[in-house]
Design a protein around this motif. Structure first.
Motif, mmCIF file in Angstrom:
data_model
loop_
_atom_site.group_PDB
_atom_site.id
_atom_site.type_symbol
_atom_site.label_atom_id
_atom_site.label_comp_id
_atom_site.label_asym_id
_atom_site.label_seq_id
_atom_site.Cartn_x
_atom_site.Cartn_y
_atom_site.Cartn_z
ATOM 1 N N ILE A 40 -0.985 6.135 -1.305
ATOM 2 C CA ILE A 40 -1.662 6.065 -2.607
ATOM 3 C C ILE A 40 -1.789 4.615 -3.070
ATOM 4 O O ILE A 40 -2.816 4.200 -3.596
ATOM 5 C CB ILE A 40 -0.890 6.898 -3.657
ATOM 6 C CG1 ILE A 40 -0.994 8.386 -3.328
ATOM 7 C CG2 ILE A 40 -1.388 6.607 -5.068
ATOM 8 C CD1 ILE A 40 -0.007 9.250 -4.100
ATOM 9 N N ALA A 41 -0.738 3.834 -2.861
ATOM 10 C CA ALA A 41 -0.671 2.466 -3.398
ATOM 11 C C ALA A 41 -1.251 1.413 -2.450
ATOM 12 O O ALA A 41 -1.232 0.226 -2.788
ATOM 13 C CB ALA A 41 0.788 2.119 -3.712
ATOM 14 N N ARG A 42 -1.776 1.814 -1.330
ATOM 15 C CA ARG A 42 -2.226 0.881 -0.282
ATOM 16 C C ARG A 42 -3.107 -0.251 -0.808
ATOM 17 O O ARG A 42 -2.955 -1.393 -0.397
ATOM 18 C CB ARG A 42 -2.965 1.647 0.805
ATOM 19 C CG ARG A 42 -3.565 0.748 1.882
ATOM 20 C CD ARG A 42 -4.048 1.519 3.081
ATOM 21 N NE ARG A 42 -2.979 2.137 3.832
ATOM 22 C CZ ARG A 42 -2.138 1.485 4.645
ATOM 23 N NH1 ARG A 42 -2.228 0.188 4.781
ATOM 24 N NH2 ARG A 42 -1.204 2.127 5.311
ATOM 25 N N ASP A 43 -4.009 0.035 -1.711
ATOM 26 C CA ASP A 43 -4.950 -0.985 -2.184
ATOM 27 C C ASP A 43 -4.636 -1.513 -3.586
ATOM 28 O O ASP A 43 -5.439 -2.234 -4.164
ATOM 29 C CB ASP A 43 -6.384 -0.428 -2.145
ATOM 30 C CG ASP A 43 -6.810 -0.105 -0.731
ATOM 31 O OD1 ASP A 43 -6.480 -0.897 0.178
ATOM 32 O OD2 ASP A 43 -7.451 0.945 -0.524
ATOM 33 N N TRP A 44 -3.499 -1.155 -4.120
ATOM 34 C CA TRP A 44 -3.105 -1.655 -5.433
ATOM 35 C C TRP A 44 -2.770 -3.149 -5.331
ATOM 36 O O TRP A 44 -2.400 -3.633 -4.249
ATOM 37 C CB TRP A 44 -1.886 -0.933 -5.952
ATOM 38 C CG TRP A 44 -2.079 0.505 -6.307
ATOM 39 C CD1 TRP A 44 -3.221 1.256 -6.216
ATOM 40 C CD2 TRP A 44 -1.069 1.388 -6.791
ATOM 41 N NE1 TRP A 44 -2.981 2.541 -6.611
ATOM 42 C CE2 TRP A 44 -1.672 2.654 -6.977
ATOM 43 C CE3 TRP A 44 0.274 1.240 -7.085
ATOM 44 C CZ2 TRP A 44 -0.965 3.759 -7.456
ATOM 45 C CZ3 TRP A 44 0.978 2.330 -7.558
ATOM 46 C CH2 TRP A 44 0.363 3.576 -7.750
ATOM 47 N N PRO A 45 -2.803 -3.865 -6.429
ATOM 48 C CA PRO A 45 -2.310 -5.252 -6.419
ATOM 49 C C PRO A 45 -0.827 -5.267 -6.033
ATOM 50 O O PRO A 45 -0.075 -4.326 -6.326
ATOM 51 C CB PRO A 45 -2.504 -5.711 -7.862
ATOM 52 C CG PRO A 45 -3.534 -4.789 -8.428
ATOM 53 C CD PRO A 45 -3.361 -3.473 -7.726
ATOM 54 N N GLY A 81 9.682 -4.301 0.642
ATOM 55 C CA GLY A 81 8.629 -4.490 -0.347
ATOM 56 C C GLY A 81 8.708 -5.787 -1.111
ATOM 57 O O GLY A 81 7.723 -6.213 -1.734
ATOM 58 N N GLN A 82 9.843 -6.447 -1.079
ATOM 59 C CA GLN A 82 10.015 -7.705 -1.809
ATOM 60 C C GLN A 82 9.649 -8.932 -0.978
ATOM 61 O O GLN A 82 9.636 -10.043 -1.496
ATOM 62 C CB GLN A 82 11.461 -7.832 -2.312
ATOM 63 C CG GLN A 82 11.814 -6.846 -3.399
ATOM 64 C CD GLN A 82 10.881 -6.945 -4.595
ATOM 65 O OE1 GLN A 82 10.554 -8.023 -5.082
ATOM 66 N NE2 GLN A 82 10.420 -5.798 -5.060
ATOM 67 N N ARG A 83 9.360 -8.747 0.294
ATOM 68 C CA ARG A 83 8.991 -9.890 1.132
ATOM 69 C C ARG A 83 7.674 -10.489 0.652
ATOM 70 O O ARG A 83 6.913 -9.864 -0.069
ATOM 71 C CB ARG A 83 8.869 -9.447 2.591
ATOM 72 C CG ARG A 83 10.195 -8.993 3.158
ATOM 73 C CD ARG A 83 10.084 -8.671 4.631
ATOM 74 N NE ARG A 83 11.312 -8.023 5.051
ATOM 75 C CZ ARG A 83 11.349 -6.877 5.723
ATOM 76 N NH1 ARG A 83 10.250 -6.279 6.089
ATOM 77 N NH2 ARG A 83 12.505 -6.344 6.045
ATOM 78 N N GLN A 87 -1.527 -9.818 1.132
ATOM 79 C CA GLN A 87 -2.505 -8.766 0.904
ATOM 80 C C GLN A 87 -1.796 -7.431 0.651
ATOM 81 O O GLN A 87 -0.767 -7.145 1.268
ATOM 82 C CB GLN A 87 -3.424 -8.611 2.121
ATOM 83 C CG GLN A 87 -4.220 -9.840 2.473
ATOM 84 C CD GLN A 87 -5.210 -10.192 1.373
ATOM 85 O OE1 GLN A 87 -5.813 -9.327 0.750
ATOM 86 N NE2 GLN A 87 -5.365 -11.483 1.114
ATOM 87 N N PRO A 88 -2.377 -6.588 -0.224
ATOM 88 C CA PRO A 88 -1.792 -5.268 -0.481
ATOM 89 C C PRO A 88 -1.653 -4.419 0.777
ATOM 90 O O PRO A 88 -0.653 -3.732 0.958
ATOM 91 C CB PRO A 88 -2.783 -4.636 -1.466
ATOM 92 C CG PRO A 88 -3.443 -5.783 -2.142
ATOM 93 C CD PRO A 88 -3.535 -6.862 -1.093
ATOM 94 N N GLY A 89 -2.655 -4.467 1.669
ATOM 95 C CA GLY A 89 -2.571 -3.684 2.901
ATOM 96 C C GLY A 89 -1.413 -4.109 3.788
ATOM 97 O O GLY A 89 -0.808 -3.292 4.476
ATOM 98 N N GLU A 90 -1.106 -5.394 3.751
ATOM 99 C CA GLU A 90 0.027 -5.927 4.519
ATOM 100 C C GLU A 90 1.340 -5.342 3.984
ATOM 101 O O GLU A 90 2.209 -4.932 4.749
ATOM 102 C CB GLU A 90 0.014 -7.458 4.393
ATOM 103 C CG GLU A 90 0.998 -8.175 5.251
ATOM 104 C CD GLU A 90 0.931 -9.684 5.046
ATOM 105 O OE1 GLU A 90 1.462 -10.384 5.928
ATOM 106 O OE2 GLU A 90 0.392 -10.164 4.028
ATOM 107 N N TRP A 91 1.461 -5.300 2.662
ATOM 108 C CA TRP A 91 2.645 -4.702 2.012
ATOM 109 C C TRP A 91 2.789 -3.250 2.451
ATOM 110 O O TRP A 91 3.856 -2.820 2.888
ATOM 111 C CB TRP A 91 2.501 -4.791 0.488
ATOM 112 C CG TRP A 91 3.618 -4.141 -0.275
ATOM 113 C CD1 TRP A 91 4.748 -4.756 -0.726
ATOM 114 C CD2 TRP A 91 3.722 -2.773 -0.680
ATOM 115 N NE1 TRP A 91 5.550 -3.855 -1.390
ATOM 116 C CE2 TRP A 91 4.932 -2.626 -1.368
ATOM 117 C CE3 TRP A 91 2.915 -1.652 -0.518
ATOM 118 C CZ2 TRP A 91 5.347 -1.411 -1.906
ATOM 119 C CZ3 TRP A 91 3.332 -0.437 -1.048
ATOM 120 C CH2 TRP A 91 4.535 -0.330 -1.721
ATOM 121 N N ALA A 92 1.695 -2.488 2.345
ATOM 122 C CA ALA A 92 1.735 -1.064 2.687
ATOM 123 C C ALA A 92 2.116 -0.861 4.151
ATOM 124 O O ALA A 92 2.904 0.036 4.475
ATOM 125 C CB ALA A 92 0.380 -0.417 2.386
#
Length: 165
Positions: A40-45, A81-83, A87-92
């Motif tokens: 759900i959050a893949r593209d969020w800031p 998640g804190q690294r 990009q948001p996709g990288e986080w996801a």
């Protein structure tokens, strides 16, 4: 601000109300909730992704505060998640890998425990009586594995209070 949909809120509540399943089963469900959130959050800031993950993990902690695997799962996801991501996709992708690996490890752990337990159970002549307290998928898998290998078992499972698990 709502950080996830009603389905995830419902799933977290269901995990909190579950007083029958063991820690591994609950952690597997928590991993599924986290995976759904990541999708759900893949593209969020990035900031919203981190805040949402923190909120969801806080709710999972509160839902089952005594289940170490849930705490370990959420801790690993929040640490990832804190690294520093650009990009948001990288986080996801990275947080998703951590959750997926934890999920896989949970699934393998019961099989590994069953394999390690079998030689010890096999040393007992005749039939074996197993006493377990409360629900445990690890104990269940070990008992079923021993049964599949021809061991004769009887099982006593006590009920805990006050939740009557």
């Amino acid at each position: 601000m709502a950080v996830f949909n009603n389905s995830l809120t419902h799933e977290v509540a269901a995990i909190g109300e579950d007083h029958v399943s063991g820690a591994t089963a609950l952690a597997l469900r928590a991993a599924e909730v986290l995976s759904s959130f990541i999708t759900i959050a893949r593209d969020w800031p990035l900031r919203r992704q981190r805040e949402g993950l923190f909120t969801l993990c806080s709710q999972l902690f509160q839902a089952q505060p005594n289940m170490a695997p849930i705490i370990n799962l959420c801790s690993a996801a929040m640490e990832a998640g804190q690294r520093n991501f650009r990009q948001p996709g990288e986080w996801a992708g990275e947080v998703g890998k951590v959750v997926e690996n934890f999920h896989r490890q949970l699934l393998r752990s019961n099989s590994a425990i069953a394999e390690l337990t079998l030689p010890k159970l096999s040393r007992t002549p005749n039939s074996l009586r197993v006493l377990t307290h409360s629900a445990s998928s690890s104990v269940e898998e070990a008992i079923l594995h021993a049964h599949r290998h021809g061991l004769k078992l009887s099982v006593i499972c006590t009920e805990t209070r006050p939740m009557l698990e």
